[in-house]
Design an enzyme around this catalytic site. Structure first.
Site, PDB file in Angstrom:
ATOM      1  N   TYR A   1      63.665   9.132  18.977  1.00  0.00           N
ATOM      2  CA  TYR A   1      62.736  10.127  19.526  1.00  0.00           C
ATOM      3  C   TYR A   1      61.493  10.274  18.643  1.00  0.00           C
ATOM      4  O   TYR A   1      60.365  10.278  19.128  1.00  0.00           O
ATOM      5  CB  TYR A   1      63.471  11.460  19.670  1.00  0.00           C
ATOM      6  CG  TYR A   1      62.604  12.599  20.155  1.00  0.00           C
ATOM      7  CD1 TYR A   1      62.249  12.705  21.496  1.00  0.00           C
ATOM      8  CD2 TYR A   1      62.142  13.579  19.276  1.00  0.00           C
ATOM      9  CE1 TYR A   1      61.456  13.749  21.947  1.00  0.00           C
ATOM     10  CE2 TYR A   1      61.355  14.625  19.723  1.00  0.00           C
ATOM     11  CZ  TYR A   1      61.012  14.709  21.058  1.00  0.00           C
ATOM     12  OH  TYR A   1      60.223  15.748  21.494  1.00  0.00           O
TER      13      TYR A   1
ATOM     14  N   VAL B   1      51.072  17.381  20.769  1.00  0.00           N
ATOM     15  CA  VAL B   1      50.567  18.166  19.633  1.00  0.00           C
ATOM     16  C   VAL B   1      49.615  17.387  18.740  1.00  0.00           C
ATOM     17  O   VAL B   1      49.024  17.946  17.824  1.00  0.00           O
ATOM     18  CB  VAL B   1      51.697  18.750  18.741  1.00  0.00           C
ATOM     19  CG1 VAL B   1      52.467  19.817  19.464  1.00  0.00           C
ATOM     20  CG2 VAL B   1      52.571  17.657  18.202  1.00  0.00           C
TER      21      VAL B   1
ATOM     22  N   SER C   1      53.929  14.116  22.405  1.00  0.00           N
ATOM     23  CA  SER C   1      54.684  14.407  23.633  1.00  0.00           C
ATOM     24  C   SER C   1      54.192  13.667  24.858  1.00  0.00           C
ATOM     25  O   SER C   1      54.889  13.631  25.877  1.00  0.00           O
ATOM     26  CB  SER C   1      54.645  15.901  23.930  1.00  0.00           C
ATOM     27  OG  SER C   1      55.423  16.598  22.998  1.00  0.00           O
TER      28      SER C   1
ATOM     29  N   TYR D   1      54.031  22.754  29.612  1.00  0.00           N
ATOM     30  CA  TYR D   1      54.980  23.782  29.185  1.00  0.00           C
ATOM     31  C   TYR D   1      54.636  25.115  29.827  1.00  0.00           C
ATOM     32  O   TYR D   1      54.386  25.169  31.025  1.00  0.00           O
ATOM     33  CB  TYR D   1      55.004  23.906  27.658  1.00  0.00           C
ATOM     34  CG  TYR D   1      54.983  22.584  26.970  1.00  0.00           C
ATOM     35  CD1 TYR D   1      56.007  21.653  27.196  1.00  0.00           C
ATOM     36  CD2 TYR D   1      53.961  22.236  26.098  1.00  0.00           C
ATOM     37  CE1 TYR D   1      55.994  20.417  26.563  1.00  0.00           C
ATOM     38  CE2 TYR D   1      53.945  21.012  25.462  1.00  0.00           C
ATOM     39  CZ  TYR D   1      54.963  20.107  25.693  1.00  0.00           C
ATOM     40  OH  TYR D   1      54.944  18.916  25.066  1.00  0.00           O
TER      41      TYR D   1
ATOM     42  N   LYS E   1      56.451  11.235  26.421  1.00  0.00           N
ATOM     43  CA  LYS E   1      57.561  11.665  27.272  1.00  0.00           C
ATOM     44  C   LYS E   1      57.404  11.152  28.701  1.00  0.00           C
ATOM     45  O   LYS E   1      58.391  10.959  29.404  1.00  0.00           O
ATOM     46  CB  LYS E   1      57.648  13.203  27.269  1.00  0.00           C
ATOM     47  CG  LYS E   1      58.061  13.794  25.928  1.00  0.00           C
ATOM     48  CD  LYS E   1      57.928  15.320  25.920  1.00  0.00           C
ATOM     49  CE  LYS E   1      58.322  15.908  24.566  1.00  0.00           C
ATOM     50  NZ  LYS E   1      58.041  17.360  24.499  1.00  0.00           N
TER      51      LYS E   1
END
Lengths: 312, 312, 312, 312
Positions: free
Chosen positions: B199, B265, B72, B247, B75
């Site tokens: 992705y 992760v 992630s 998050y 991103k």
């Protein structure tokens, strides 16, 4: 960010005047909060701004001497007092995460079994009030709050507007629902009406922009500011203001302005520029999220022009 | 925050060693992510850290040369590319608020009619990928991403780990659900499997701590860092990292560490110290929220010891 | 409720004509479902009704011989087949409670960790399809479904409309999201596209009102009806139709009509009058909840005039 | 369903004895409700059952003469009275759909802007109480309720247990939250404490199984039952009991038992067999959903053995 040079201070002074002038022409201002009857009749065409620098220098423009109801901005002071009272134990009764919902939403209370998401949503501030109230009377707790705020602002005239407190007490059913739910969940140590009475009184704290900007200086770490709480706690309260201070508009505010802030439905906005300044802005008409429409614009203009983002 | 003095740099060097040593004795590390089969067999007893200063100076300790899947963390790069592609239009397809829910929650998509809460939850990053992919092939988009990251890191050897991408593609049903929901809501311009293919490949970007720390320098505003995106955008991406990067643990991280960050992760963590440094930490075992257990501890030790909070 | 006397049968016959006449003047019909392209072009000015009595007697009026896509009504047959296949084990994969949400809501799947609320919401029917599909090919499963429905209706001409299945397969992203989420939760034994392919085919079952009314007779307990499933199961499926058959309008339908029913977005409605009759109504224009506007009106008129509530 | 033959009546008599005997050996009963202090000390080893046939015949077994607090079962009487008072206008203030959530959940109130999902969740019954209370004193409203229930049961000794009402008033914070939220939404015409006072008193209605079974006869349509409300309304209340009477276990109860029912946290259960009988069952220990554990078992045994499902 160092303190301001003379040139910067002059730039800031002109900028405050420019902001007042520019915003006076705004026609889309939203509406004054009407759920507290006493606030419903405020003239929406008011705008004030004040900046208190770390060294105590004060700059102001517009209706900066008009007193208003700070409402949720008090939550910052109450959080500081609650942390002073029980320290990290507080975090067993309140979370530290944005809720992704409205400031008065009751949904997270049911999902999280009575633990409010953070100390700046209403439910969270009812808990911090409950903590500060612990073992004393409402009158005593309010004296303590006033003492804290007066010391922070170095102004002994700051007071509660009892008519606003009474007004909210008579119509604050949503907050009653939150307090009753907290009590049902074992997360309120007093009867709901006892804690709410104190809560409504603290929300009714009245200040003008100059007073609020000065009071906010305890959230600037500097040898020149009143040293009311330890630096580590200053940083943490600023962090919570950044992620949760504007409720479900906090992300957008961080994106646009990049400074820790706390808003109130009275139309006030407290901004902290770490190491540098405490800023109070006030304009009573609110947008759909319950934040001051012109207050947000002014904050963005100020931060952009002065290069005041914490993000670089 | 100015750049580091020699004394500070020496302090930092010792601190990195101390962190490695101290954390090597931690026994409660959580578990390695197992939903991507290729990641499930990583040795959890690894820990690396690297700091890239604004001027390019590099400090490192532990397993800082071990390559890992950044997941992630990509991103952040994809968001930068999406903003470069369509600018503020992006915000019609993605929000800017923390979700108050898990990174892969689908609930907000239904509530908000297909608009992800922010670009760092999975749904939001699928949309930014869809934007960057627009009008080109997956291969082309991945080339563009690699080109961006390689320029940022000044390292042309950085690449995608195709086996990780394949592994996730074969099991990524939760992301398929998100992409299909986005498509059903009219917020995906390609077929779900097309956008997901891109992705999964971008998530499979592999770097070691040194490479990641160097790549993160584009988020420091300084005359000495690669000027890949305008300063205003740097600030805004940092703001989003602060409010949404971890998050539903973002509030807690801001509270403890006080720096913009993005986790993955794979166990990686990218931290930005505005004006000063980009930090990469890696330790593969995760806590319940999906963030690296030791990574969070290391970040808190580093920020506390160096006084690196943006909040004062 | 005993079977109908001659007088009642004559009353019913006149009533069906009256309903057709009365509803032909309705101007507010809502809109035909447009998310399945093949269904979007159906003429909304059609209305048919058919009643199959326990003894097989058939009464009909209006466009009762026009074939339409039964869509979600098939879920009743698939549930019967899934229960036949694995019995009470099914209830470990699907619940039996109304959801309080839309038929295609994905929110309960996340809250309940992949267990659909009941077999009549889309997610639940995807699971029952997955059960029936188990260990065989799609073609085989569809043959089995057709065999079941044809036996129930005693009509071997009933078939699938493959163009509707293809149409839905090309646009059914919302159902893809549900199936992928189920798979991610370990509650789908086949790949999402495999189960969905069967699901879309079963939804594309085409019948006219006469055929559907006859097929529904297996849900009447009577010595004269086809004995396809045991009486205890008949009661239970009827119970599920009562509490969940019309999704988030089931409570209102029970209140107004008082009979177990199942609706489909093709505009069909199957009603069971226990011991007495199976009723099929069709009118393609839908209200906001996705149920046939005239279908609901006709059901209420029919039940009220005939005194057909199960509630006394 | 016709009235019972002599043989059926004898079968029923034996069955009631068998049920009492069989359930006396159950060891897993759950726990007595403890959130109302007065109810917490009830002996959980009690079980009573009574059946009142349409013609007034009464059959009973076990502790059928022990008085208990009917609690939420009163909601059925209050709904009947509210409908008598304002008819269909009621449905502008309360919905008719199952909530998919717990009986005291406050989440749907926020989602639906203060409109409770149905009259049997607590929020809904607070609204029906508010309707009946309209324009009169609490004492008067409770007199009216007692008058209604006494007429229905043909027993003038039925009364309120004031100590239970007082007990709940002192601890009913969750209901206070619901009432305050309703008031904040404009859906409560009295101050929360005024409506709640009436609400707590009605919940404290005390009856034994014989009295409750007799009182329930107004929900059987028959020339022999007290004709307190029109048949159409009887059907509709039965329909609401079917879809919403056992809260989030209504679907399961319809599936297992197939009869309209209403439960209370006192451990009581009222079952209606349309045209035939009203059944009261009582056993104070509750399962996780707040329904009487043995009550549910007894209801299933009774319905299965007598073939009393409305579904065929």
């Amino acid at each position: 960010m160092p303190t301001l040079s003379n040139a910067e201070q002059q730039k800031l002074e002109r900028l405050l005047q420019d902001i007042v002038k520019s915003l006076s022409q705004e026609t889309e201002r939203g509406a004054v909060a009407d759920y507290i009857p006493e606030l419903a009749c405020i003239d929406p065409n008011q705008f004030g701004i004040a900046v208190a620098l770390a060294d105590g220098t004060l700059l102001q423009a517009g209706d900066s001497q008009e007193s208003f109801s700070v409402q949720s901005i008090t939550k910052v002071f109450t959080l500081a007092m609650a942390l002073d009272r029980i320290g990290a134990e507080l975090w067993q009764r309140v979370g530290r995460e944005p809720s992704g919902l409205n400031f008065n939403s009751i949904i997270p209370l049911e999902i999280d079994k009575g633990i409010p998401r953070n100390p700046f949503v209403n439910a969270g501030a009812i808990v911090t009030t409950d903590v500060v109230l612990s073992g004393c009377q409402r009158g005593h707790m309010i004296e303590e709050l006033l003492s804290f705020v007066r010391r922070a602002a170095e102004d002994s005239t700051i007071d509660i507007d009892a008519s606003v407190a009474a007004s909210e007490a008579s119509t604050g059913y949503r907050n009653q629902a939150l307090a009753s739910f907290l009590r049902a969940s074992g997360n309120l140590h007093h009867e709901p009406q006892v804690t709410l009475d104190a809560y409504f009184h603290q929300c009714a704290l009245a200040m003008n922009c100059v007073q609020l900007a000065r009071a906010g200086r305890f959230l600037i770490i500097s040898p020149e500011t009143p040293n009311l709480i330890p630096p580590r706690r200053v940083r943490r309260i600023n962090a919570l203001m950044m992620t949760c201070g504007l409720y479900d508009a906090a992300g957008d505010f961080a994106f646009r302005v990049g400074l820790p802030a706390k808003s109130g439905v009275g139309g006030g906005l407290l901004l902290i520029v770490p190491h540098v300044a405490s800023v109070a802005i006030w304009s009573p008409a609110l947008n759909a999220q319950g934040n001051s429409t012109l207050g947000l614009k002014a904050a963005e203009m100020l931060a952009t022009e002065m290069g005041w983002s914490v993000f670089g």
